[in-house]
Write a protein that holds these residues in place. Structure first.
Motif, PDB file in Angstrom:
ATOM      1  N   ASP A  64       2.390   2.959  12.503  1.00 39.43           N
ATOM      2  CA  ASP A  64       2.524   1.866  13.639  1.00 39.43           C
ATOM      3  C   ASP A  64       3.714   1.063  13.587  1.00 39.43           C
ATOM      4  O   ASP A  64       4.210   0.154  14.402  1.00 39.43           O
ATOM      5  CB  ASP A  64       1.313   1.017  13.616  1.00 39.43           C
ATOM      6  CG  ASP A  64       0.308   1.943  14.140  1.00 39.43           C
ATOM      7  OD1 ASP A  64       0.379   3.164  14.970  1.00 39.43           O
ATOM      8  OD2 ASP A  64      -0.963   1.352  13.900  1.00 39.43           O
ATOM      9  N   HIS A  65       4.399   0.866  12.223  1.00 38.68           N
ATOM     10  CA  HIS A  65       5.365  -0.205  11.923  1.00 38.68           C
ATOM     11  C   HIS A  65       6.543   0.137  12.811  1.00 38.68           C
ATOM     12  O   HIS A  65       7.250   1.461  12.953  1.00 38.68           O
ATOM     13  CB  HIS A  65       5.916  -0.034  10.388  1.00 38.68           C
ATOM     14  CG  HIS A  65       6.414  -0.911   9.902  1.00 38.68           C
ATOM     15  ND1 HIS A  65       7.986  -1.130  10.205  1.00 38.68           N
ATOM     16  CD2 HIS A  65       6.266  -1.980   9.325  1.00 38.68           C
ATOM     17  CE1 HIS A  65       8.532  -2.327   9.801  1.00 38.68           C
ATOM     18  NE2 HIS A  65       7.308  -2.905   9.055  1.00 38.68           N
ATOM     19  N   PRO A  66       7.504  -0.618  13.151  1.00 37.27           N
ATOM     20  CA  PRO A  66       8.646  -0.404  14.227  1.00 37.27           C
ATOM     21  C   PRO A  66       9.720   0.237  13.261  1.00 37.27           C
ATOM     22  O   PRO A  66      10.431   1.197  14.184  1.00 37.27           O
ATOM     23  CB  PRO A  66       8.958  -1.827  14.666  1.00 37.27           C
ATOM     24  CG  PRO A  66       8.103  -2.729  13.902  1.00 37.27           C
ATOM     25  CD  PRO A  66       7.011  -2.029  13.455  1.00 37.27           C
ATOM     26  N   ASP A  67       9.891  -0.031  12.089  1.00 37.87           N
ATOM     27  CA  ASP A  67      10.730   0.721  11.451  1.00 37.87           C
ATOM     28  C   ASP A  67      10.727   2.349  11.347  1.00 37.87           C
ATOM     29  O   ASP A  67      11.597   2.973  11.389  1.00 37.87           O
ATOM     30  CB  ASP A  67      10.977   0.141  10.223  1.00 37.87           C
ATOM     31  CG  ASP A  67      11.604  -1.310  10.011  1.00 37.87           C
ATOM     32  OD1 ASP A  67      11.949  -1.719  11.257  1.00 37.87           O
ATOM     33  OD2 ASP A  67      11.693  -1.801   9.085  1.00 37.87           O
ATOM     34  N   HIS A  68       9.238   2.656  11.140  1.00 38.86           N
ATOM     35  CA  HIS A  68       8.978   4.068  10.966  1.00 38.86           C
ATOM     36  C   HIS A  68       9.133   4.583  12.495  1.00 38.86           C
ATOM     37  O   HIS A  68       9.766   5.727  12.685  1.00 38.86           O
ATOM     38  CB  HIS A  68       7.342   4.341  10.771  1.00 38.86           C
ATOM     39  CG  HIS A  68       7.017   5.446  10.777  1.00 38.86           C
ATOM     40  ND1 HIS A  68       6.233   5.979  12.028  1.00 38.86           N
ATOM     41  CD2 HIS A  68       7.155   6.494   9.938  1.00 38.86           C
ATOM     42  CE1 HIS A  68       6.233   7.160  12.032  1.00 38.86           C
ATOM     43  NE2 HIS A  68       6.527   7.648  10.577  1.00 38.86           N
ATOM     44  N   LYS A  69       8.876   3.954  13.290  1.00 38.63           N
ATOM     45  CA  LYS A  69       9.220   4.335  14.885  1.00 38.63           C
ATOM     46  C   LYS A  69      10.712   4.837  14.936  1.00 38.63           C
ATOM     47  O   LYS A  69      11.140   5.669  15.527  1.00 38.63           O
ATOM     48  CB  LYS A  69       8.630   3.684  15.813  1.00 38.63           C
ATOM     49  CG  LYS A  69       7.038   3.407  15.787  1.00 38.63           C
ATOM     50  CD  LYS A  69       6.577   2.476  17.160  1.00 38.63           C
ATOM     51  CE  LYS A  69       5.138   2.434  17.018  1.00 38.63           C
ATOM     52  NZ  LYS A  69       4.437   3.786  17.053  1.00 38.63           N
ATOM     53  N   VAL A  70      11.430   3.894  14.533  1.00 33.62           N
ATOM     54  CA  VAL A  70      13.039   4.125  14.625  1.00 33.62           C
ATOM     55  C   VAL A  70      13.357   5.285  13.807  1.00 33.62           C
ATOM     56  O   VAL A  70      14.195   6.235  14.108  1.00 33.62           O
ATOM     57  CB  VAL A  70      13.817   2.612  14.242  1.00 33.62           C
ATOM     58  CG1 VAL A  70      15.191   3.040  14.168  1.00 33.62           C
ATOM     59  CG2 VAL A  70      13.593   1.692  15.299  1.00 33.62           C
ATOM     60  N   LEU A  71      12.965   5.190  12.705  1.00 35.12           N
ATOM     61  CA  LEU A  71      13.161   6.499  11.381  1.00 35.12           C
ATOM     62  C   LEU A  71      12.654   7.948  12.291  1.00 35.12           C
ATOM     63  O   LEU A  71      13.437   8.690  12.110  1.00 35.12           O
ATOM     64  CB  LEU A  71      12.555   5.865  10.295  1.00 35.12           C
ATOM     65  CG  LEU A  71      12.723   7.161   9.264  1.00 35.12           C
ATOM     66  CD1 LEU A  71      14.250   7.244   8.821  1.00 35.12           C
ATOM     67  CD2 LEU A  71      11.944   6.818   7.853  1.00 35.12           C
ATOM     68  N   ASP A 126      -5.684   3.672   6.044  1.00 35.25           N
ATOM     69  CA  ASP A 126      -5.345   2.568   6.889  1.00 35.25           C
ATOM     70  C   ASP A 126      -3.638   2.206   6.592  1.00 35.25           C
ATOM     71  O   ASP A 126      -3.124   1.673   7.592  1.00 35.25           O
ATOM     72  CB  ASP A 126      -6.105   1.275   6.545  1.00 35.25           C
ATOM     73  CG  ASP A 126      -7.608   1.478   7.106  1.00 35.25           C
ATOM     74  OD1 ASP A 126      -7.894   2.129   8.147  1.00 35.25           O
ATOM     75  OD2 ASP A 126      -8.484   0.857   6.420  1.00 35.25           O
ATOM     76  N   THR A 127      -3.535   2.436   5.049  1.00 36.77           N
ATOM     77  CA  THR A 127      -1.976   2.071   4.967  1.00 36.77           C
ATOM     78  C   THR A 127      -1.089   3.360   5.734  1.00 36.77           C
ATOM     79  O   THR A 127       0.055   2.876   6.131  1.00 36.77           O
ATOM     80  CB  THR A 127      -1.769   2.228   3.693  1.00 36.77           C
ATOM     81  OG1 THR A 127      -2.656   1.225   2.901  1.00 36.77           O
ATOM     82  CG2 THR A 127      -0.186   1.835   2.957  1.00 36.77           C
ATOM     83  N   LEU A 128      -1.562   4.342   5.716  1.00 41.96           N
ATOM     84  CA  LEU A 128      -0.708   5.208   6.647  1.00 41.96           C
ATOM     85  C   LEU A 128      -0.807   5.125   7.904  1.00 41.96           C
ATOM     86  O   LEU A 128       0.410   5.067   8.490  1.00 41.96           O
ATOM     87  CB  LEU A 128      -1.462   6.647   6.470  1.00 41.96           C
ATOM     88  CG  LEU A 128      -0.775   7.742   7.078  1.00 41.96           C
ATOM     89  CD1 LEU A 128       0.664   8.136   6.826  1.00 41.96           C
ATOM     90  CD2 LEU A 128      -1.857   9.203   6.988  1.00 41.96           C
ATOM     91  N   GLN A 129      -1.645   4.709   8.493  1.00 44.31           N
ATOM     92  CA  GLN A 129      -1.798   4.081   9.812  1.00 44.31           C
ATOM     93  C   GLN A 129      -0.802   3.044  10.141  1.00 44.31           C
ATOM     94  O   GLN A 129      -0.163   3.031  11.064  1.00 44.31           O
ATOM     95  CB  GLN A 129      -3.228   3.718  10.401  1.00 44.31           C
ATOM     96  CG  GLN A 129      -3.154   3.326  11.891  1.00 44.31           C
ATOM     97  CD  GLN A 129      -2.852   4.845  12.686  1.00 44.31           C
ATOM     98  OE1 GLN A 129      -3.585   5.832  12.824  1.00 44.31           O
ATOM     99  NE2 GLN A 129      -1.741   4.608  13.697  1.00 44.31           N
ATOM    100  N   GLY A 154       0.781  -1.170  -0.013  1.00 41.06           N
ATOM    101  CA  GLY A 154      -0.077  -0.109  -0.054  1.00 41.06           C
ATOM    102  C   GLY A 154       0.906   1.148  -0.032  1.00 41.06           C
ATOM    103  O   GLY A 154       0.417   2.399  -0.290  1.00 41.06           O
ATOM    104  N   VAL A 155       2.145   1.201   0.062  1.00 41.53           N
ATOM    105  CA  VAL A 155       3.132   2.427  -0.029  1.00 41.53           C
ATOM    106  C   VAL A 155       3.298   2.367  -1.550  1.00 41.53           C
ATOM    107  O   VAL A 155       3.890   1.583  -2.232  1.00 41.53           O
ATOM    108  CB  VAL A 155       4.306   2.287   0.750  1.00 41.53           C
ATOM    109  CG1 VAL A 155       5.348   3.228   0.574  1.00 41.53           C
ATOM    110  CG2 VAL A 155       4.260   2.064   2.271  1.00 41.53           C
ATOM    111  N   LEU A 156       2.630   3.393  -2.161  1.00 48.09           N
ATOM    112  CA  LEU A 156       2.758   3.513  -3.568  1.00 48.09           C
ATOM    113  C   LEU A 156       4.127   4.031  -4.127  1.00 48.09           C
ATOM    114  O   LEU A 156       4.828   3.633  -5.219  1.00 48.09           O
ATOM    115  CB  LEU A 156       1.792   4.404  -4.060  1.00 48.09           C
ATOM    116  CG  LEU A 156       0.144   3.914  -3.804  1.00 48.09           C
ATOM    117  CD1 LEU A 156      -0.800   5.074  -4.203  1.00 48.09           C
ATOM    118  CD2 LEU A 156      -0.067   2.655  -4.516  1.00 48.09           C
ATOM    119  N   SER A 157       4.543   5.179  -3.484  1.00 48.99           N
ATOM    120  CA  SER A 157       5.834   5.492  -3.752  1.00 48.99           C
ATOM    121  C   SER A 157       6.586   6.475  -2.635  1.00 48.99           C
ATOM    122  O   SER A 157       5.664   6.924  -1.894  1.00 48.99           O
ATOM    123  CB  SER A 157       5.821   6.769  -5.135  1.00 48.99           C
ATOM    124  OG  SER A 157       4.701   7.840  -4.703  1.00 48.99           O
TER     125      SER A 157
END
Length: 107
Positions: free
Chosen positions: A73-80, A66-69, A35-38
């Motif tokens: 919530d993704h752990p890699d996003h939290k680290v980034l 929902d994809t943005l959420q 769901g991440v398009l680009s």
């Protein structure tokens, strides 16, 4: 589609190489989340030069809210996100986020 726009005022001692490494991690998330398009990231090259210190940024296009959420919530996003905050002038105050719903039929 949701366009997630993030502008960052990096601290003066953060090198372009460090910023590129952070943006590289951002691109790695795309392969992990359907769901991440680009994803587009980089330094402003605006001829208007009215960035007001927000010289770097990125845009992520998601299929829906929902994809943005899921991204948030993704752990890699939290680290980034932690790295962005740690390297931005004033922490979270040096980051601007704008989420824009895009009606693709109207484009």
């Amino acid at each position: 589609m949701i366009r997630h726009i993030v502008l960052v005022k990096f601290q003066p001692d953060v090198t372009e190489e460090q910023i590129s490494a952070i943006f590289s991690e951002l691109h790695d998330i795309k392969a992990k989340l359907p769901g991440v398009l680009s994803i587009t990231a980089g330094r402003s090259e605006s001829p208007e030069q009215i960035e007001r210190g927000y010289m770097h940024g990125f845009v992520v296009d998601f299929t829906d809210w929902d994809t943005l959420q899921a991204y948030q919530d993704h752990p890699d996003h939290k680290v980034l996100g932690g790295k962005l905050v740690a390297n931005a002038i004033g922490g979270i105050d040096g980051i601007l986020v704008f989420d824009l719903p895009i009606d693709q039929a109207a484009e």
